[in-house]
Structures are given as C-alpha cells and as structure tokens.
Scaffold this active site. Structure first.
Site, short mmCIF file in Angstrom:
data_model
loop_
_atom_site.label_atom_id
_atom_site.label_comp_id
_atom_site.label_asym_id
_atom_site.label_seq_id
_atom_site.Cartn_x
_atom_site.Cartn_y
_atom_site.Cartn_z
N CYS A 1 0.82 -1.32 0.07
CA CYS A 1 0.09 0.07 0.64
C CYS A 1 0.72 1.27 0.01
O CYS A 1 1.48 1.57 -0.97
CB CYS A 1 -0.90 -0.13 1.23
SG CYS A 1 -2.07 1.05 1.08
N HIS B 1 -3.96 -4.73 -0.07
CA HIS B 1 -3.28 -5.06 0.87
C HIS B 1 -3.47 -6.96 1.08
O HIS B 1 -4.19 -7.40 1.94
CB HIS B 1 -4.49 -4.90 2.58
CG HIS B 1 -4.49 -3.44 2.51
ND1 HIS B 1 -3.16 -3.24 3.42
CD2 HIS B 1 -4.90 -2.60 2.24
CE1 HIS B 1 -2.45 -0.86 3.25
NE2 HIS B 1 -4.69 -1.39 2.54
N GLU C 1 -2.45 -8.70 3.30
CA GLU C 1 -3.08 -9.13 4.57
C GLU C 1 -4.57 -8.79 4.80
O GLU C 1 -4.80 -9.69 6.10
CB GLU C 1 -1.84 -8.22 5.76
CG GLU C 1 -2.30 -6.84 6.14
CD GLU C 1 -2.53 -5.73 5.23
OE1 GLU C 1 -2.51 -5.01 5.64
OE2 GLU C 1 -1.64 -6.59 3.95
#
Length: 199
Positions: free
Chosen positions: A77, A181, A183
């Site tokens: 990001c 992202h 994650e």
C-alpha cells in the site's frame, strides 16, 4: 526464517504481523538497522500520508537503509507508493526504487459506473507475473484502500482497473510491492504472502 516488518510512523503494521503468524511464522516489528539487515525477508507496509512519512523515514535514516537492502523486500500500500520516484500526495519525493510516479485518481466528468475515490474494497488483479504470483491468483479479488495509483510501467507485476488501468503490483530485482493489502485479502492474500516468503 527471520522476517522483519519495518517499524515507522504508519498504521496497519500489526495486521501484517498477524497475517504472517497465520502462515506459521513470527515477524519482528523493528526499526533497528542491524536486525533489518540480518533478516531473510523484509516487509515495508503502511497506511498514512506520503509527505509526513517520507520526512520520518529520512529523519531516522530508514530511507537509505531500505534502498540498500539486498534480501527480498515487500512494500504494501503506502509502502509501495513510497518505493516509487515521486508522489502527487503532498508533492513528495520518494525512495526512487521504482522509477515511476504516483498519481491521484481523477474521476471522469461522465461517471456512469459511480466510481468513487478512494477505491475501497475488493477488486481484481490481472496479468499477474511470477515470482510474487502463481497462476491461480490471476483474476482473483483482493482488498484495496487508496486514492493514489502507480501507472502501468516496466515494473508492473499485476494490473487492476479503477478509473484507469494501473499497477497493482511492482517488481524490480529484490524489491516487490503490492498496492492492495494481502493481509486483508483472505486466502488469496495469504498465498501471495507465502509466495513472497518462499522466494
């Protein structure tokens, strides 16, 4: 394997550590130069504003450190955007690892699809290139939150469409980066993180 997440004045770092833990690894969050240089894998995530973050990196010597790393490093990001040459956010000179600018999305006057800025939510990654991606990630949905984008360029490792077609991942030598992202992207994101750890 020793995994380090670079600690700096950016949000969202803990969620990356949690994602690494779900893969069965432990990541240390640190700004210690010796620990970062000794790591097998380095992750440079972040949510924040480009100008103040670059100022922090320079004041703490992290800008030169990141550029000098030779092990695989993954920017996420804001981390990806800061690895580029310049950002329109705050007219900010960045790290210059990828010689490409970061631009702000501009909504078209005629907007029949009701596109919004920031892009927030799930979108598709396409034309994904190894080694960060396996063939099964091509065409999958991942999670984005951003108002700025990196144009398509020689370093593009994945593409996404929102207002324009842009780079949703970059790769140059030992430097890798994703605008999305991983994650927060479920099983697809975990596979991409695993690909990075297994480089």
């Amino acid at each position: 394997m020793k995994i380090v997440i670079i600690k700096y004045n950016a949000g969202n770092i803990r969620s990356v550590a949690n994602a690494i833990a779900r893969l069965g690894y432990e990541a240390e969050i640190t700004d210690d130069e010796a620990k970062i240089r000794a790591a097998d894998r380095v992750i440079f995530p972040g949510v924040g504003e480009a100008g103040t973050t670059m100022k922090y990196l320079r004041e703490h010597g992290l800008d030169k450190l990141i550029c000098s790393l030779t092990q695989p490093i993954l920017g996420i990001c804001l981390g990806m955007q800061l690895m580029c040459s310049h950002s329109e956010e705050g007219d900010t000179d960045c790290l210059g690892i990828f010689d490409v600018p970061v631009k702000r999305f501009q909504l078209p006057q005629h907007n029949p699809n009701n596109l919004k800025i920031p892009q927030m939510g799930w979108n598709v990654i396409e034309n994904c290139k190894a080694p960060l991606f396996s063939t099964e990630q091509n065409g999958k949905y991942v999670y984005f939150v951003h108002s700025y984008y990196v144009p398509l360029c020689d370093y593009t490792a994945a593409e996404t469409e929102h207002v324009v077609r842009y780079s949703s991942a970059l790769h140059r030598n030992n430097f890798y980066a994703t605008q999305f992202h991983p994650e927060k992207s479920g099983d697809v994101g975990e596979c991409i993180l695993s690909n990075f750890l297994n480089l």
